[in-house]
Design a protein around this motif. Sequence first.
Motif: not given
Length: 522
Positions: A55-65, A5-22
Motif C-alpha cells: 500500500g501507500p502507507f509505507g515501503d512494505s506490507l506485513l501480515v500476521t496470523a 489476523l493483523e494487516v499493515q499497509n496492504l493495498a488500501v488498508i493502513r492497519e487493521a485486525a480481525l479477532d475471529l471466533a470459532p
Amino acid sequence: MLRRLEVQNLAVIREAALDLAPGLNVLTGETGAGKSLFVDALALLLGGKPEGLVGPFGDSLLVTAFFQGEGEERVLSRRVGARSTPRIDGEVVSLRELAEEAERWASLHAQHAAFALLRPKRQEEALDALLDPALKAAYREAYARHRALLAEKEALERALRQKAEREDLLRFQLKEIREAKPAPGEDEALEGEARRLRHLETLRARAGRAYALLTEEGGADLLAQAARELQAAARVDGGLEPLLQDLEGALRAVRAVAVELEAYLEGLEADPARLEALEARLALLERLKRKYGPTLEEVLAHAERLEEELRGLEGGEERLKALEEALGAAWAEVRSRGEALGRARQEAARRLEAAMGEELAVLGLPQARFLVELIPLPEPGPSGLEEVAFRFSANPHLPPGPLSGASGGELARLALALALLTGAEAPTVVLDEVDAGLGGEAAWRVAERLARLAQRRQVLVVTHLPQIAAKADRHFRVVKEGEGVRVELLEGEARVRELARLLSGQYTEAALAHARGLLEGG
C-alpha cells in the motif's frame, strides 16, 4: 483455528485486525471497500504473489496470523517490500516452509487463490477421507519397506562394484597396522628413552657435577662433621636430639643419592644403534597416527573397523541374494495393497460423484457435473498406484475438465460441498465468492450449509448475501474511510442496520424489520 489476523499497509488498508471466533465469521461491506483484501492477506501466508498489494502507507506490507489449536499455537507472518521475509514464531524461514505450515491451519478458496482445492495432493486427501485409514496406512508401510530394501540393495551393489578395489585398500591398511604391532602408550615410553639417548652428554655432565658436589667436593663430609658437632652438643642438651636425628637422616639420604648417581653415571653409555632403532620405531608410529588416528588407541580402533568392514564385504553376495528375494516379496505386497487401495478409491469416487451432484444442485449449480478420475501411474507412488484428479463442468454441454477452469464462485461452492461430504479440510476454511450469482432459495441453502460446516470447522466468509451474514457467529463490516478502510465488529443494532443495507441498500423500517427477522430466524 485462526484467532487473530493483523494487516499493515496492504493495498488500501493502513492497519487493521480481525479477532475471529470459532464457528462462522463473516465479512461484509460496500463493493470495492476491500473485504477480499483479508483473503489476499491469508493468501500471502500460503505462498501467494504480492504484486500490487504493497500500500501507500509505507515501503512494505506485513501480515500476521495467530493460530491456536489443541495444545499448540503458531504465529505466522510475512513482510513484503524490497524483499519477502516469512517467519514462523518469529524465526525467519523459507516461503515454502511458511506455506506448508499455513496449509496445516487454513484452506483458502477464492478467485486466483484456490490453493487447497487445485492441488492434486488435496484432491487425493479429500477422496481418501472417505476410506478406511488402515488401507492407506498399510500401503504406505509396504511402499516404505520396499523403498528401504531397494536403497539398501543399490548401496550394496555400488559397494560390490568397488569391492576389489576397496578390499585391496582395506587389507593394505590392516596389514600396515598389524605388522607394526603398536601398543597403547608405546610411543610415550619410547620417546622418553630416545630423549635420554639424544641428550647423553648433557645428562653425563650434569649428573657428574652433582655427584662431585656430593662426594669429591665434600658435601657428605660437611654433613658428617655437622652431625658430630651436634652429637656432642646433644650430650649436654637433650633438646637437640631431634635435630641430630634429622641431620643423620639427611646424611644417609645424601649418601644414598650419591650411590645411585654413581650407578646412573656408570650406565650412561652411548648406544647409537639403539637410538637409531628408537627413532625408526617412533617415525613408524607417528606415520600410523597421521594416517589412522591422533593416538595409538585410535589406530588400533581403526584396525578393528577395517576388519569389520572386510567381513561385511566378504558376505556381500549372500546379502545381495537375500535382498533380491526380499524385494520380490515386498514388491508383490506393494502391488497387492495398492490394488486394494485402488478398488476402495473407485468405490468412494462413485459415491462422491453422486453425492457431489446432489450437493452442487442444492448450492445453485443444478447442471454441474463432478467426476473423480483415477489415473494409473507408470510406477507405484508414495500414495498409491494411481493419481486422483477432480473434474468439473458447470455447463452440461461441455465435458468436465480440470478445476482450474472453474470460476471463483464455482470453486468456493465445490470446496464447501467437498468439506461437508468428506471432512478433509484444515481447521480454518476461508471462502470468497461462495455466494457469486446466488439469490433466493439457493442463498438460504448455501447459508445453511456454511452454518453446518461451521459446527465442525472455523469458517471465514466474504459475502454480500444477508442470508449468510445472518448466520454468522461474528460479523465484521469493512468501511471505506478517506484513502483507507476501517474494520468494525458489528453487534446489536449495528448488525441489524448492516443486514438491512444488504437486503435493500436502505435503512427503511421494512428493511430493518426484515433484518431483525433474519437474525431471529438465523
